[in-house]
Design a protein around this motif. Structure first.
Motif, PDB file in Angstrom:
ATOM      1  N   GLU A  86      32.838   7.828  27.757  1.00  8.39           N
ATOM      2  CA  GLU A  86      31.664   8.450  28.379  1.00  8.39           C
ATOM      3  C   GLU A  86      31.781   8.590  29.894  1.00  8.39           C
ATOM      4  OE1 GLU A  86      31.330   5.865  26.066  1.00  8.39           O
ATOM      5  OE2 GLU A  86      31.140   7.448  24.556  1.00  8.39           O
ATOM      6  N   GLY A  87      32.655   7.784  30.532  1.00 12.48           N
ATOM      7  CA  GLY A  87      32.773   7.899  31.973  1.00 12.48           C
ATOM      8  C   GLY A  87      33.215   6.638  32.675  1.00 12.48           C
ATOM      9  N   LYS A  88      32.886   6.567  33.966  1.00 12.20           N
ATOM     10  CA  LYS A  88      33.308   5.474  34.846  1.00 12.20           C
ATOM     11  C   LYS A  88      32.189   4.456  35.001  1.00 12.20           C
ATOM     12  CE  LYS A  88      33.241   6.209  39.360  1.00 12.20           C
ATOM     13  NZ  LYS A  88      32.654   5.319  40.377  1.00 12.20           N
ATOM     14  N   TRP A  90      31.285   0.705  36.992  1.00  9.73           N
ATOM     15  CA  TRP A  90      31.751  -0.218  38.018  1.00  9.73           C
ATOM     16  C   TRP A  90      30.652  -1.206  38.384  1.00  9.73           C
ATOM     17  CZ3 TRP A  90      29.895   4.536  38.943  1.00  9.73           C
ATOM     18  CH2 TRP A  90      29.107   4.784  40.070  1.00  9.73           C
ATOM     19  N   PHE A  91      31.101  -2.351  38.885  1.00 10.33           N
ATOM     20  CA  PHE A  91      30.202  -3.446  39.243  1.00 10.33           C
ATOM     21  C   PHE A  91      30.594  -3.932  40.627  1.00 10.33           C
ATOM     22  CE2 PHE A  91      29.231  -7.929  39.624  1.00 10.33           C
ATOM     23  CZ  PHE A  91      27.961  -8.040  39.100  1.00 10.33           C
ATOM     24  N   THR A  92      29.627  -3.971  41.554  1.00 14.25           N
ATOM     25  CA  THR A  92      29.895  -4.485  42.895  1.00 14.25           C
ATOM     26  C   THR A  92      28.965  -5.655  43.181  1.00 14.25           C
ATOM     27  OG1 THR A  92      28.460  -2.720  43.740  1.00 14.25           O
ATOM     28  CG2 THR A  92      30.821  -2.379  43.918  1.00 14.25           C
ATOM     29  N   TYR A  93      29.538  -6.833  43.132  1.00 14.07           N
ATOM     30  CA  TYR A  93      28.877  -8.097  43.486  1.00 14.07           C
ATOM     31  C   TYR A  93      27.726  -8.466  42.552  1.00 14.07           C
ATOM     32  CZ  TYR A  93      31.712  -7.306  47.605  1.00 14.07           C
ATOM     33  OH  TYR A  93      32.775  -7.055  48.438  1.00 14.07           O
ATOM     34  N   ASP A  94      26.667  -7.659  42.491  1.00 17.28           N
ATOM     35  CA  ASP A  94      25.550  -8.038  41.628  1.00 17.28           C
ATOM     36  C   ASP A  94      24.853  -6.834  41.006  1.00 17.28           C
ATOM     37  OD1 ASP A  94      24.372  -6.972  43.851  1.00 17.28           O
ATOM     38  OD2 ASP A  94      23.196  -8.735  44.387  1.00 17.28           O
ATOM     39  N   GLN A  95      25.512  -5.669  40.997  1.00 20.07           N
ATOM     40  CA  GLN A  95      24.879  -4.481  40.446  1.00 20.07           C
ATOM     41  C   GLN A  95      25.885  -3.645  39.671  1.00 20.07           C
ATOM     42  OE1 GLN A  95      22.704  -2.148  43.272  1.00 20.07           O
ATOM     43  NE2 GLN A  95      22.190  -0.561  41.802  1.00 20.07           N
ATOM     44  N   GLU A  96      25.514  -3.236  38.454  1.00 16.86           N
ATOM     45  CA  GLU A  96      26.377  -2.396  37.626  1.00 16.86           C
ATOM     46  C   GLU A  96      25.945  -0.938  37.762  1.00 16.86           C
ATOM     47  OE1 GLU A  96      27.494  -1.826  32.924  1.00 16.86           O
ATOM     48  OE2 GLU A  96      27.172  -3.852  33.690  1.00 16.86           O
ATOM     49  N   ASN A  97      26.942  -0.033  37.770  1.00 23.37           N
ATOM     50  CA  ASN A  97      26.688   1.400  37.923  1.00 23.37           C
ATOM     51  C   ASN A  97      27.480   2.179  36.883  1.00 23.37           C
ATOM     52  OD1 ASN A  97      25.246   1.443  40.740  1.00 23.37           O
ATOM     53  ND2 ASN A  97      27.034   0.133  41.012  1.00 23.37           N
ATOM     54  N   PHE A  98      27.116   3.461  36.703  1.00 24.09           N
ATOM     55  CA  PHE A  98      27.782   4.298  35.711  1.00 24.09           C
ATOM     56  C   PHE A  98      27.771   5.747  36.181  1.00 24.09           C
ATOM     57  CE2 PHE A  98      27.189   7.064  31.886  1.00 24.09           C
ATOM     58  CZ  PHE A  98      28.488   6.963  31.407  1.00 24.09           C
ATOM     59  N   ARG A  99      28.900   6.445  35.987  1.00 19.98           N
ATOM     60  CA  ARG A  99      28.991   7.879  36.264  1.00 19.98           C
ATOM     61  C   ARG A  99      29.514   8.567  35.027  1.00 19.98           C
ATOM     62  NH1 ARG A  99      28.096  12.581  37.019  1.00 19.98           N
ATOM     63  NH2 ARG A  99      28.473  13.719  38.964  1.00 19.98           N
ATOM     64  N   SER A 100      28.681   9.393  34.415  1.00 15.96           N
ATOM     65  CA  SER A 100      29.020  10.040  33.158  1.00 15.96           C
ATOM     66  C   SER A 100      29.951  11.232  33.360  1.00 15.96           C
ATOM     67  CB  SER A 100      27.740  10.513  32.461  1.00 15.96           C
ATOM     68  OG  SER A 100      28.054  11.231  31.275  1.00 15.96           O
ATOM     69  N   VAL A 101      30.837  11.449  32.373  1.00 13.65           N
ATOM     70  CA  VAL A 101      31.641  12.667  32.338  1.00 13.65           C
ATOM     71  C   VAL A 101      31.244  13.548  31.160  1.00 13.65           C
ATOM     72  CG1 VAL A 101      33.614  11.610  33.505  1.00 13.65           C
ATOM     73  CG2 VAL A 101      33.498  11.580  30.997  1.00 13.65           C
ATOM     74  N   VAL A 102      30.204  13.147  30.426  1.00 12.92           N
ATOM     75  CA  VAL A 102      29.794  13.895  29.236  1.00 12.92           C
ATOM     76  C   VAL A 102      28.359  14.404  29.320  1.00 12.92           C
ATOM     77  CG1 VAL A 102      31.422  12.675  27.732  1.00 12.92           C
ATOM     78  CG2 VAL A 102      29.108  11.773  28.029  1.00 12.92           C
ATOM     79  N   ASP A 103      27.693  14.212  30.455  1.00 10.67           N
ATOM     80  CA  ASP A 103      26.293  14.622  30.560  1.00 10.67           C
ATOM     81  C   ASP A 103      26.121  16.053  31.058  1.00 10.67           C
ATOM     82  OD1 ASP A 103      26.962  14.394  33.222  1.00 10.67           O
ATOM     83  OD2 ASP A 103      25.473  12.849  33.700  1.00 10.67           O
ATOM     84  N   GLY A 104      27.234  16.764  31.295  1.00 12.55           N
ATOM     85  CA  GLY A 104      27.158  18.153  31.739  1.00 12.55           C
ATOM     86  C   GLY A 104      27.071  18.332  33.239  1.00 12.55           C
ATOM     87  N   ASN A 105      27.034  17.268  34.004  1.00 11.54           N
ATOM     88  CA  ASN A 105      26.932  17.385  35.455  1.00 11.54           C
ATOM     89  C   ASN A 105      28.271  17.608  36.146  1.00 11.54           C
ATOM     90  OD1 ASN A 105      24.115  17.169  35.755  1.00 11.54           O
ATOM     91  ND2 ASN A 105      24.224  14.961  35.452  1.00 11.54           N
ATOM     92  N   LEU A 106      29.377  17.406  35.427  1.00 13.78           N
ATOM     93  CA  LEU A 106      30.709  17.669  35.978  1.00 13.78           C
ATOM     94  C   LEU A 106      31.352  18.789  35.167  1.00 13.78           C
ATOM     95  CD1 LEU A 106      32.113  14.048  36.472  1.00 13.78           C
ATOM     96  CD2 LEU A 106      31.025  15.512  38.183  1.00 13.78           C
ATOM     97  N   LYS A 155      43.167   5.918  34.420  1.00 16.13           N
ATOM     98  CA  LYS A 155      42.773   6.895  33.408  1.00 16.13           C
ATOM     99  C   LYS A 155      42.966   6.293  32.028  1.00 16.13           C
ATOM    100  CE  LYS A 155      47.180   9.308  32.903  1.00 16.13           C
ATOM    101  NZ  LYS A 155      47.841  10.630  32.890  1.00 16.13           N
ATOM    102  N   LEU A 156      42.291   6.895  31.057  1.00 16.19           N
ATOM    103  CA  LEU A 156      42.422   6.475  29.671  1.00 16.19           C
ATOM    104  C   LEU A 156      43.644   7.142  29.043  1.00 16.19           C
ATOM    105  CD1 LEU A 156      38.701   6.773  28.517  1.00 16.19           C
ATOM    106  CD2 LEU A 156      39.939   4.676  29.087  1.00 16.19           C
ATOM    107  N   PRO A 157      44.236   6.527  28.024  1.00 14.24           N
ATOM    108  CA  PRO A 157      45.401   7.139  27.368  1.00 14.24           C
ATOM    109  C   PRO A 157      45.056   8.533  26.832  1.00 14.24           C
ATOM    110  CG  PRO A 157      45.053   4.899  26.585  1.00 14.24           C
ATOM    111  CD  PRO A 157      43.859   5.241  27.411  1.00 14.24           C
TER     112      PRO A 157
END
Length: 197
Positions: A86-88, A90-106, A155-157
């Motif tokens: 579904e995408g990328k 990441w977690f920085t110190y105390d917060q998790e984030n997500f960037r989708s590659v399947v939501d149509g925004n890219l 990247k993924l295989p």
């Protein structure tokens, strides 16, 4: 100072084209037995110099790490990154984030890269994004007030149309930032300058 005052976050899509070339320095010197260059040693030096110029013009490539879905990469203490179909994530110190590659925004059919940044006044920050497009990416170069760095790529295989890039950034102000996306031949695919917030 609370965490909200210490952290700045924003996301930008990369969409502009320009050209940069990596550089390197080298020198060659050949001297004959009498102290003056002989024809043979001068010729060898010229050939060596030409080879060094060609090598200097060749662009460096970003290291590419192929990871399994959900496999965690740890760029620095307290920072983690992983990919899923579904995408990328990441977690920085105390917060998790997500960037989708399947939501149509890219639009994965054209070259580009997203940009996300977590920066702090008192500890290393994290610049990252999704790179994408029909041509294989050879290098992502990230520049801020502290200088340029060749970003790490993951990247993924079997995924040819997208992956993620990242760089750990120094604490404090970063000034104007630039991201340049290259193909494997060293041609610029996209460039974006992010103004100082």
């Amino acid at each position: 100072m609370n965490r909200m005052n210490r952290m700045k976050k924003y996301a930008v899509a990369v969409t502009v084209t320009a050209a940069l070339v990596g550089t390197a320095t080298a020198s060659a010197h050949a001297v004959g037995t009498a102290g003056a260059p002989s024809a043979r040693t001068a010729e060898a030096a010229e050939a060596a110099g030409a080879a060094q110029v060609a090598q200097a013009a060749a662009p460096a490539h970003s290291p590419v790490r192929v990871v399994a879905p959900g496999e965690v990469v740890r760029p620095a203490a307290g920072i983690r990154l992983w990919l899923t179909e579904e995408g990328k994530h990441w977690f920085t110190y105390d917060q998790e984030n997500f960037r989708s590659v399947v939501d149509g925004n890219l639009d994965l059919s054209v070259p580009g890269a997203s940009f996300q940044l977590e920066s702090y006044d008192d500890r290393p920050g994290f610049a990252s994004g999704v790179y994408y497009g029909p041509k294989p990416v050879g290098r992502v170069e990230y520049t801020n007030a502290h200088g340029a760095t060749v970003a790490q790529l993951v990247k993924l295989p079997g995924k040819r149309d997208w992956g993620a890039w990242y760089a750990v950034v120094p604490a404090g102000e970063l000034g104007e930032q630039t991201i340049v996306l290259y193909d494997k031949a060293g041609n610029v695919l996209e460039k974006r300058t992010i103004p100082t917030p």
